[in-house]
Design an enzyme around this catalytic site. Structure first.
Site, short mmCIF file in Angstrom:
data_model
loop_
_atom_site.label_atom_id
_atom_site.label_comp_id
_atom_site.label_asym_id
_atom_site.label_seq_id
_atom_site.Cartn_x
_atom_site.Cartn_y
_atom_site.Cartn_z
N TYR A 148 0.84 -1.21 0.00
CA TYR A 148 0.00 0.00 0.00
C TYR A 148 0.87 1.26 0.00
O TYR A 148 0.68 2.15 -0.83
CB TYR A 148 -0.90 -0.04 1.23
CG TYR A 148 -1.92 1.08 1.29
CD1 TYR A 148 -2.94 1.18 0.35
CD2 TYR A 148 -1.88 2.03 2.30
CE1 TYR A 148 -3.87 2.20 0.41
CE2 TYR A 148 -2.82 3.05 2.37
CZ TYR A 148 -3.81 3.13 1.43
OH TYR A 148 -4.74 4.15 1.50
N ARG A 189 -10.37 -1.52 11.11
CA ARG A 189 -9.86 -0.22 11.53
C ARG A 189 -10.25 0.05 12.98
O ARG A 189 -11.24 -0.47 13.48
CB ARG A 189 -10.41 0.88 10.65
CG ARG A 189 -9.76 0.86 9.30
CD ARG A 189 -10.23 2.06 8.55
NE ARG A 189 -9.59 2.11 7.27
CZ ARG A 189 -8.41 2.66 7.05
NH1 ARG A 189 -7.72 3.17 8.05
NH2 ARG A 189 -7.90 2.68 5.85
N1 UDP Z 1 -5.63 -0.66 16.42
C1 UDP Z 1 -5.96 -1.17 17.67
N2 UDP Z 1 -7.02 -2.01 17.77
C2 UDP Z 1 -7.79 -2.35 16.70
C3 UDP Z 1 -7.46 -1.83 15.42
C4 UDP Z 1 -6.37 -0.99 15.33
O1 UDP Z 1 -5.30 -0.88 18.68
O2 UDP Z 1 -8.75 -3.12 16.90
C5 UDP Z 1 -4.50 0.28 16.30
C6 UDP Z 1 -3.49 -0.06 15.21
O3 UDP Z 1 -2.48 -0.89 15.72
C7 UDP Z 1 -2.97 1.32 14.84
C8 UDP Z 1 -4.18 2.25 15.08
O4 UDP Z 1 -5.06 1.53 15.93
O5 UDP Z 1 -1.94 1.72 15.71
C9 UDP Z 1 -4.90 2.62 13.81
O6 UDP Z 1 -5.16 1.45 13.08
P1 UDP Z 1 -6.05 1.43 11.78
O7 UDP Z 1 -6.01 0.05 11.24
O8 UDP Z 1 -7.38 2.03 12.05
O9 UDP Z 1 -5.34 2.45 10.77
P2 UDP Z 1 -3.82 2.73 10.37
O10 UDP Z 1 -3.62 4.13 10.77
O11 UDP Z 1 -2.89 1.82 11.11
O12 UDP Z 1 -3.80 2.51 8.90
#
Ligand code: UDP
Length: 316
Positions: A148, A189
């Site tokens: 990505y 997410r």
């Molecule tokens: N995250 C989390 N629990 C979840 C999903 C995501 O703690 O159930 C954390 C993930 O490790 C990251 C942040 O939340 O640090 C945002 O994750 P997301 O997948 O929403 O988007 P990213 O910014 O990583 O693309």
């Protein structure tokens, strides 16, 4: 019959952001051609637009050429959540690169303006904070997020080379985390995961210790930014960051979701995913000065609206 304002193509138009954008463009008087292959999106997102005579839906994968006549191209198509883009990483890179080549070719033939939704992921695990557009990023080129991150970096390269080489009118925006109604409930997410967990009374899954940060922009603000960018002067190419500079730890987000759903099922701490960025916050000075754009919806207000959507439209 009234004459449409122009013809806009939205690739990825049935996705979370795409569907909101199609809706806005229709309200603004455009004829909208929505193109989607439904890999990570849903017809439900655009069902309410199908009766509009200025709306047209085509099932199409942007990795193949597309021949249509349009004035503006919003090129959003690409799986964007880590679990979706990592499911078939080769296809993710193809979508970002071949998809951009095809849409740029379409812009070249038709003379259309073309906007790319790039991403804060191009900054990788950033070494400067907050991230300005001048920062070149810190991306692992061979890790699980690279399909990505590098795909979008290559897409940006293509946009700027088409601009320099073929005089295309390009617009590149880098989107930071965005949330709101029509997020896919299973896209993994953090906002949708936390809300779904709380509303079904399951522990919220915090990865690592929850000290990593993100900055969350409500979808309506983000769509305002996309429209402002497309309507900007032809000299404005970007890249421009679009996001809400309010920075929160994931632990703080979990507390807010618990507070505003009124449900406290506790927290499960799970391992941090590989290459998960530690901090992320947009510097939006350029968006403010060039587009006159800044987000207006605070996290608590946007979360309340999003919780309501999940309660009534997803689980209701
Ligand atoms: N995250 C989390 N629990 C979840 C999903 C995501 O703690 O159930 C954390 C993930 O490790 C990251 C942040 O939340 O640090 C945002 O994750 P997301 O997948 O929403 O988007 P990213 O910014 O990583 O693309």
């Amino acid at each position: 019959m009234s004459i449409a304002k122009g013809r806009a193509l939205v690739t990825g138009g049935a996705g979370f952001l795409g569907s909101h954008l199609c809706e806005r463009l229709l309200n603004d008087g455009y004829e909208v051609l929505c193109v989607d292959n439904f890999y990570s999106s849903s017809k439900d997102n655009i069902a309410h637009l199908m009766g509009n005579p200025r709306f047209e839906l085509t099932r199409h994968d942007v990795t193949f050429p597309l021949y249509v006549e349009v004035d503006e191209i919003y090129h959003l198509a690409c799986p964007a959540s880590p679990i979706h883009y990592q499911r078939d990483p080769v296809q993710t890179t193809k979508t970002a690169v071949h998809g951009s080549i095809n849409m740029l070719g379409l812009a070249k033939r038709t003379g259309a303006k073309i906007l790319l939704t790039s991403t804060s992921e191009i900054y990788g695990d950033p070494l400067i904070h907050p991230q300005t557009e001048d920062y070149w990023g810190n991306v692992n080129p061979i890790g699980p997020r690279a399909c990505y991150d590098e795909g979008k970096r290559a897409a940006e390269t293509l946009f700027f080379d088409y601009h320099r080489q073929h005089d295309l009118r390009i617009k590149v925006v880098r989107l930071f985390n965005t949330y709101g109604p029509r997020m896919h409930p299973q896209d993994g997410r953090v906002v949708s995961n936390f809300i779904m967990s709380a509303l079904t009374n399951k522990p919220l899954t915090v990865y690592g210790e929850g000290q990593q940060t993100r900055s969350f922009c409500y979808v309506d603000d983000l769509i305002d930014g996309l429209i402002a960018m497309m309507n900007s002067d032809d000299t404005v190419t970007g890249p421009i960051n679009l996001g809400n500079p309010g920075e929160f730890t994931i632990a703080e987000l979990a507390d807010l979701v618990i507070e505003h759903t009124g449900v406290n099922p506790g927290i499960d701490y799970l391992p941090l995913p590989v290459d998960d960025p530690v901090r992320r916050q947009p510097d939006i000075t350029r968006a403010k000065s060039t587009l006159g754009w800044a987000p207006t919806i605070p996290l608590v207000e946007g979360l309340t609206r999003t919780i309501e959507y999940f309660r009534t439209s997803v689980l209701g």
